[in-house]
Scaffold this active site. Structure first.
Site, short mmCIF file in Angstrom:
data_model
loop_
_atom_site.label_atom_id
_atom_site.label_comp_id
_atom_site.label_asym_id
_atom_site.label_seq_id
_atom_site.Cartn_x
_atom_site.Cartn_y
_atom_site.Cartn_z
N ASN A 171 26.81 -9.76 47.91
CA ASN A 171 27.60 -8.59 48.16
C ASN A 171 27.85 -7.79 46.86
OD1 ASN A 171 29.71 -10.04 50.40
ND2 ASN A 171 27.98 -8.63 50.90
N ASP A 227 32.87 -10.94 59.51
CA ASP A 227 32.06 -9.73 59.26
C ASP A 227 32.31 -8.71 60.26
OD1 ASP A 227 29.97 -8.35 58.22
OD2 ASP A 227 28.46 -9.42 59.25
C1 IPE Z 1 28.44 -11.97 54.95
O1 IPE Z 1 28.73 -10.76 55.50
C2 IPE Z 1 29.22 -12.47 53.86
C3 IPE Z 1 30.67 -12.10 53.58
C4 IPE Z 1 31.41 -12.05 55.06
C5 IPE Z 1 31.60 -12.34 53.01
P1 IPE Z 1 27.46 -9.72 55.11
O2 IPE Z 1 27.87 -8.38 55.88
O3 IPE Z 1 27.47 -9.35 53.49
O4 IPE Z 1 26.08 -10.10 55.61
P2 IPE Z 1 24.67 -9.89 56.26
O5 IPE Z 1 24.25 -8.92 54.73
O6 IPE Z 1 25.02 -8.72 56.85
O7 IPE Z 1 23.75 -10.53 56.51
C1 IPE Z 2 32.78 -8.01 55.78
O1 IPE Z 2 32.54 -6.88 56.41
C2 IPE Z 2 33.45 -8.08 54.62
C3 IPE Z 2 32.62 -8.45 53.33
C4 IPE Z 2 31.21 -8.69 53.55
C5 IPE Z 2 33.34 -8.54 52.15
P1 IPE Z 2 31.47 -5.86 56.03
O2 IPE Z 2 31.91 -5.09 54.90
O3 IPE Z 2 30.19 -6.53 55.67
O4 IPE Z 2 31.38 -5.09 57.44
P2 IPE Z 2 30.14 -4.44 57.89
O5 IPE Z 2 29.01 -5.76 58.40
O6 IPE Z 2 29.44 -3.52 57.13
O7 IPE Z 2 30.41 -3.91 59.39
MG MG Z 3 28.67 -7.33 57.20
#
Ligand code: IPE
Ligand code: IPE
Ligand code: MG
Length: 240
Positions: free
Chosen positions: A67, A19
């Site tokens: 997602n 993340d």
């Molecule tokens: C969790 O990250 C899913 C992945 C890393 C693929 P998110 O960024 O989607 O999680 P939330 O929504 O902040 O909990």
């Molecule tokens: C994790 O990074 C990747 C996926 C969930 C696919 P994020 O895209 O969630 O990054 P933040 O949480 O917005 O920083």
């Molecule tokens: Mg995220």
């Protein structure tokens, strides 16, 4: 290391919620996709770090069922990066005899990506030096409902009795039933939640949270997590 010191405990299976790509990009005034791009470099680095450390199973949460609500352009970008990752990684999988697997609702993914994933999974299915497990369109609750549905069908068809539905039976109907539960679960970016990841399998995993954003999480940061794991005392309900 002195002889009498015990060898550090290495987790057999590490699962990671990768993340913080978006925030990494935002801090630099870059588009989110740049963060995902740099995150893909971390993926390659951590696969290598696992090999160096002797970690056998690595599960990466790459795309959750939740997602799909993200902007279409971001999803398209992520799928493009996944395709690029596969073509860049394939050689290394063969070279190191690592098996690629996917957990999640594979059928939700674009047909072209499904084809590529299935092809590489098939080509690597006999390797046993390690496993790289990508969680794609994955949700812990989705996995459990898929398992329960399959069990219900088997009960209906008279293959198993309701009384046979125990923990072992449920675990046997998960997406990758032969994979041992994660010993260590890492989440980057400072969020302190599970976000629907491996709900069943994480029941006794050691949890490690770090503020480091995923694109900055490389071998040294991974080593730190392993060192912390080695210091943990796993009790599994027992005393001491
Ligand atoms: C969790 O990250 C899913 C992945 C890393 C693929 P998110 O960024 O989607 O999680 P939330 O929504 O902040 O909990
Ligand atoms: C994790 O990074 C990747 C996926 C969930 C696919 P994020 O895209 O969630 O990054 P933040 O949480 O917005 O920083
Ligand atoms: Mg995220």
């Amino acid at each position: 290391m002195r002889k009498e010191e015990a060898a550090p405990r290495i987790p057999v299976h590490v699962a990671i919620i990768m993340d913080g790509n978006g925030r990494w990009a935002k801090r630099r005034g870059l588009p989110r996709l740049k963060g995902h791009q740099e995150g893909a470099e971390s993926v390659r680095a951590i696969i290598r770090a696992c090999r160096n450390a002797g970690v056998k199973y690595l599960t990466l949460y790459a795309f959750s069922v939740e997602n799909w609500v993200r902007p279409r352009a971001e999803i398209r970008g992520l799928m493009m990066l996944l395709k690029r990752f596969l073509s860049r990684q394939e050689y290394e999988l063969h070279e190191n005899k690592v098996r690629l697997r996917v957990i999640g609702r594979l059928a939700d993914l674009p047909p072209e990506i499904q084809r590529e994933l299935k092809r590489v999974m098939k080509a690597t299915e006999r390797y046993d030096a390690g496993q790289l497990i990508l969680a794609l369109s994955y949700g812990g609750r989705a996995e459990l409902s898929d398992a329960v549905r399959r069990i219900a069908r088997r009960v209906r068809d008279g293959e198993i009795e309701p009384g046979d539905v125990d923990e072992k039976a449920i675990a046997a109907h998960l997406y990758a039933p032969d994979v041992p539960d994660p010993d260590l679960m890492i989440r980057t970016s400072g969020e302190l939640r599970i976000s629907n990841f491996l709900l069943w399998q994480l029941s006794y995993s050691e949890l490690y949270f770090t503020d480091v954003l995923w694109p900055d999480f490389r071998e040294p940061q991974f080593r730190e997590a392993l060192a912390e794991y080695a210091r943990r005392h796993r009790r599994f309900g027992d005393i001491e």
